[in-house]
Design an enzyme around this catalytic site. Structure first.
Site, PDB file in Angstrom:
ATOM      1  N   HIS A 258       0.836  -1.209   0.000  1.00  0.00           N
ATOM      2  CA  HIS A 258       0.000   0.000   0.000  1.00  0.00           C
ATOM      3  C   HIS A 258       0.874   1.264   0.000  1.00  0.00           C
ATOM      4  O   HIS A 258       0.748   2.118  -0.878  1.00  0.00           O
ATOM      5  CB  HIS A 258      -0.908  -0.020   1.227  1.00  0.00           C
ATOM      6  CG  HIS A 258      -1.806   1.171   1.358  1.00  0.00           C
ATOM      7  ND1 HIS A 258      -3.128   1.148   0.994  1.00  0.00           N
ATOM      8  CD2 HIS A 258      -1.574   2.439   1.782  1.00  0.00           C
ATOM      9  CE1 HIS A 258      -3.676   2.340   1.198  1.00  0.00           C
ATOM     10  NE2 HIS A 258      -2.747   3.147   1.689  1.00  0.00           N
ATOM     11  N   GLU A 259       1.773   1.342   0.961  1.00  0.00           N
ATOM     12  CA  GLU A 259       2.625   2.543   1.040  1.00  0.00           C
ATOM     13  C   GLU A 259       3.545   2.622  -0.181  1.00  0.00           C
ATOM     14  O   GLU A 259       3.878   3.711  -0.645  1.00  0.00           O
ATOM     15  CB  GLU A 259       3.432   2.556   2.340  1.00  0.00           C
ATOM     16  CG  GLU A 259       2.598   2.554   3.635  1.00  0.00           C
ATOM     17  CD  GLU A 259       1.531   3.636   3.710  1.00  0.00           C
ATOM     18  OE1 GLU A 259       1.716   4.717   3.100  1.00  0.00           O
ATOM     19  OE2 GLU A 259       0.485   3.395   4.366  1.00  0.00           O
ATOM     20  N   HIS A 262       1.799   4.494  -2.816  1.00  0.00           N
ATOM     21  CA  HIS A 262       1.916   5.943  -2.567  1.00  0.00           C
ATOM     22  C   HIS A 262       3.323   6.430  -2.941  1.00  0.00           C
ATOM     23  O   HIS A 262       3.504   7.488  -3.532  1.00  0.00           O
ATOM     24  CB  HIS A 262       1.697   6.244  -1.080  1.00  0.00           C
ATOM     25  CG  HIS A 262       0.258   6.237  -0.636  1.00  0.00           C
ATOM     26  ND1 HIS A 262      -0.710   7.005  -1.230  1.00  0.00           N
ATOM     27  CD2 HIS A 262      -0.370   5.565   0.365  1.00  0.00           C
ATOM     28  CE1 HIS A 262      -1.882   6.803  -0.617  1.00  0.00           C
ATOM     29  NE2 HIS A 262      -1.702   5.930   0.359  1.00  0.00           N
ATOM     30  N   GLU A 288      -4.608   7.912  -3.129  1.00  0.00           N
ATOM     31  CA  GLU A 288      -5.054   6.640  -2.554  1.00  0.00           C
ATOM     32  C   GLU A 288      -5.333   5.605  -3.648  1.00  0.00           C
ATOM     33  O   GLU A 288      -5.205   4.406  -3.410  1.00  0.00           O
ATOM     34  CB  GLU A 288      -6.291   6.893  -1.688  1.00  0.00           C
ATOM     35  CG  GLU A 288      -6.699   5.756  -0.784  1.00  0.00           C
ATOM     36  CD  GLU A 288      -5.709   5.471   0.358  1.00  0.00           C
ATOM     37  OE1 GLU A 288      -4.730   6.212   0.512  1.00  0.00           O
ATOM     38  OE2 GLU A 288      -5.925   4.479   1.072  1.00  0.00           O
TER      39      GLU A 288
HETATM   40 ZN    ZN Z   1      -3.103   5.240   1.808  1.00  0.00          ZN
END
Ligand code: ZN
Length: 489
Positions: A258-259, A262, A288
Site C-alpha cells: 500500500h505505502e 503511494h 489513494e
Molecule cells: Zn493510503
C-alpha cells in the site's frame, strides 16, 4: 516586461523546501525520535509551519501570482498558476484567529477522544466534537461555497469535486454493495492463528516486493512505525514506513505494498516539475488510488501470489508449512462483516466509508445532532452491514479523523478504490491482460504505465479530469463493481 515566472517559482520552491523539512521532522517523530524530544519537536514543527503559512500568504507572492496569471501562455504555466492560487487562496481566506482556535480545538479533540475511547463513552468526546463542528462551519463559510459547507471542506482533499456528485456515486455504490456483502460474507476459518512469522523474514520480503514494484531505494527508504505512512522531503527522498506483527504477516505485506503505491506516485513526478506546484498529486483520492491499486488489485490477486507465495513460503517455512496457495488466497481474500474500518476487506470497506460520509455531512449541515450520532452510527451499521457495535469504542469512536476535526477526508478512501479499479481496467485496455506478467513477478509493465499516465502528470489536471483522460470516464463505480464481481461472484 520581464517574465514573473522565475520569481514566482523561486518563491514556490522555498515553500516546497519548508514543507520538505516539515516532512522530515514528522517522519522522524514517528520513527526514531527519542520520547523526551516530543514537546521540543512539537514547537519546532509549529515554527516551521508558521513560516510556511507566513510565506504562503505574503502579499508579494500574491502579486507575483497575479502577474504570472496574466503572463501564463502554455497549458503547464496556466496549471501551475491555478494550483498555486488554489492553495494560497484557501490560506488567505481563513482569519488567523480561526486558524489558532482550530489548532487548539484539534489538540483538545484528540485528547478527549483518547479519554472517551478509554472510557468507551462517546459523551466524553461530544463537547469537543460540537466545538470542532462549529469551527469547521465557520471555516467553510470563510472559504466560501455555493450553499453547501461540506463542499468547502471536501475541497481541501478533493479539489474540484462537489458533494452532489460524490453522494450520487456513493449511493449507486451502496446499492451495489449491500446485496453483494449479504451474498459473499462468510466467517472464514483462520488458518494462520498461532503461527509465527519471523520479523527478519517479513522485513526482507517487504523490501523485495517494493523493489519489484519499482520503488527506488536510492531515492527513498522504508522504516518501522506504529502507524504506517508515506512521507519524505522530495521526490528523491520518499520515506515509507511499515509495521510488523510476528503473529500475522498481513499488516507488513499489505501495508508495504500500500505505502509502496503511494511512494511510487511521490517518486514518479517529472523531474522538470520538481520544486513547482505541478510536482504534487491532484487529490487525496487519486493518491489513494495508487496505493489501493497495488494493495488490492495486484497484491490480493491470485496471479500475484502464484509467483510470490512460494517465495514467501521459503522465507517463513515453519509458519507456512502445509498451507497451500489456495488456502493462503482464501485468507488474503476473506469477506467478512466487521465493525472496524481498518480491518475491513475490499468488499465491505466502502460501506464503512459511505456510513461515515453520510453521517458527517448530516452533522455539518445540522441535520444530525452530536448527541444523536452514536445511535445513528449503530443504526447505519445495522442497515449497511447487518451488525451492531457493542460499545462506542468499536463504533463511533474508532477513527481519529473526527477527533482531529477532519470532515470530508473519509470519502477519499472510497474514491481511491473506485479510481484504482478504473485505472487498472484502462491499463489492461492498453497493455492487454496483466495476469501473465503478475504470474512471472513482472510488475514493471504496470508500474511504467502508471508512471507515464498518472505519476508524471503530477498536478496538471484536477483528479477527475486526469482520470477521464486516462480511462475515458470520470468518477464512476461501475469498474469497481465489475472488478468485485469478476473476483468474488
Ligand atoms: Zn493510503
Amino acid at each position: 516586461m520581464t517574465s514573473p515566472f522565475p520569481a514566482f517559482r523561486a518563491r514556490w520552491r522555498e515553500l516546497k523546501d519548508l514543507a520538505g523539512l516539515v516532512g522530515l521532522a514528522s517522519w522522524d517523530q514517528e520513527t526514531y525520535m527519542p520520547p523526551q524530544a516530543a514537546s521540543a519537536r512539537a514547537g519546532q514543527m509549529a515554527t516551521l509551519q508558521g513560516l510556511y503559512h507566513e510565506r504562503l500568504v505574503d502579499p508579494v507572492l500574491g502579486q507575483l501570482l497575479e502577474r504570472a496569471r496574466e503572463a501564463a501562455q502554455t497549458d503547464d504555466e496556466k496549471a501551475e498558476v491555478r494550483v498555486a492560487t488554489l492553495e494560497r487562496d484557501r490560506a488567505v481566506r481563513v482569519p488567523a484567529d480561526l486558524v489558532r482556535a482550530l489548532a487548539d480545538a484539534q489538540s483538545r479533540g484528540v485528547e478527549q477522544w483518547k479519554a472517551a475511547r478509554e472510557a468507551k463513552r462517546f459523551d466524553v468526546f461530544a463537547p469537543s466534537l460540537q466545538k470542532l463542528l462549529k469551527l469547521r462551519r465557520e471555516q467553510a463559510d470563510a472559504l466560501g461555497h455555493e450553499g453547501n459547507r461540506y463542499d468547502a471542506l471536501l475541497e481541501a482533499y478533493e479539489p474540484g469535486l462537489r458533494s452532489d456528485r460524490l453522494m450520487k456515486t456513493l449511493a449507486a455504490l451502496r446499492e451495489a454493495l449491500v446485496p453483494r456483502v449479504q451474498k459473499w460474507a462468510t466467517p472464514a476459518p483462520t488458518l494462520l492463528d498461532g503461527r509465527k512469522f519471523p520479523k527478519d523474514a517479513q522485513w526482507r520480503f517487504t523490501l523485495r516486493l517494493l523493489k519489484d514494484m519499482g520503488f527506488d531505494f536510492e531515492a527513498g527508504r522504508q522504516d518501522l512505525s506504529t502507524h504506517p505512512f508515506t512521507g519524505g522531503t522530495h521526490p528523491k527522498d520518499v520515506r515509507l514506513t511499515t509495521r510488523i506483527d510476528e503473529t500475522n504477516p498481513f499488516p507488513a505485506l499489505f501495508g508495504a505494498i500500500h505505502e509502496g503505491g503511494h511512494g511510487l506516485f511521490e517518486q514518479g513526478f517529472a523531474e522538470a516539475d520538481f520544486g513547482t506546484a505541478l510536482a504534487a498529486a491532484p487529490s487525496m483520492g487519486l493518491h489513494e488510488s495508487q496505493s489501493r491499486l497495488w494493495e488490492n488489485l495486484v497484491g490480493r490477486s491470485a496471479p500475484f501470489w502464484e509467483h510470490y507465495y512460494p517465495l514467501f513460503q521459503k522465507e517463513c517455512p515453519d509458519a507456512l508449512a502445509g498451507v497451500s496457495l489456495e488456502q493462503w488466497l482464501s485468507q488474503v481474500n476473506r469477506v467478512e462483516r466487521t465493525l472496524v474500518r481498518v480491518d475491513a476487506d475490499e468488499v465491505t470497506y466502502n460501506l464503512h466509508i459511505i456510513l461515515r460520509t453520510e453521517l458527517e455531512r448530516a452533522l455539518l449541515a445540522g441535520d444530525l445532532s452530536v448527541e444523536g450520532l452514536p445511535g445513528a452510527w449503530r443504526e447505519a451499521m445495522d442497515k449497511l452491514l447487518g451488525i451492531r457495535p457493542q460499545d462506542d469504542k468499536d463504533g463511533v469512536l474508532q477513527d481519529i479523523h473526527w477527533a482531529w476535526g477532519e470532515f470530508g477526508y473519509f470519502p477519499t478512501y472510497a474514491l481511491g478504490n473506485l479510481y484504482a479499479a478504473q485505472m487498472y481496467a484502462a491499463a489492461e485496455r492498453d497493455l492487454g491482460p496483466l495476469a501473465p506478467h503478475l504470474r512471472r513477478g513482472d510488475l514493471r509493465p504496470l508500474q511504467q504505465w502508471l508512471s507515464k499516465n498518472v505519476h508524471a502528470q503530477g498536478y496538471r489536471y484536477p483528479a477527475e479530469t486526469l482520470v477521464e483522460r486516462v480511462t475515458g470516464k470520470g468518477l464512476d463505480q461501475e469498474a469497481f463493481v465489475r472488478y468485485l464481481d469478476a473476483k468474488f461472484d
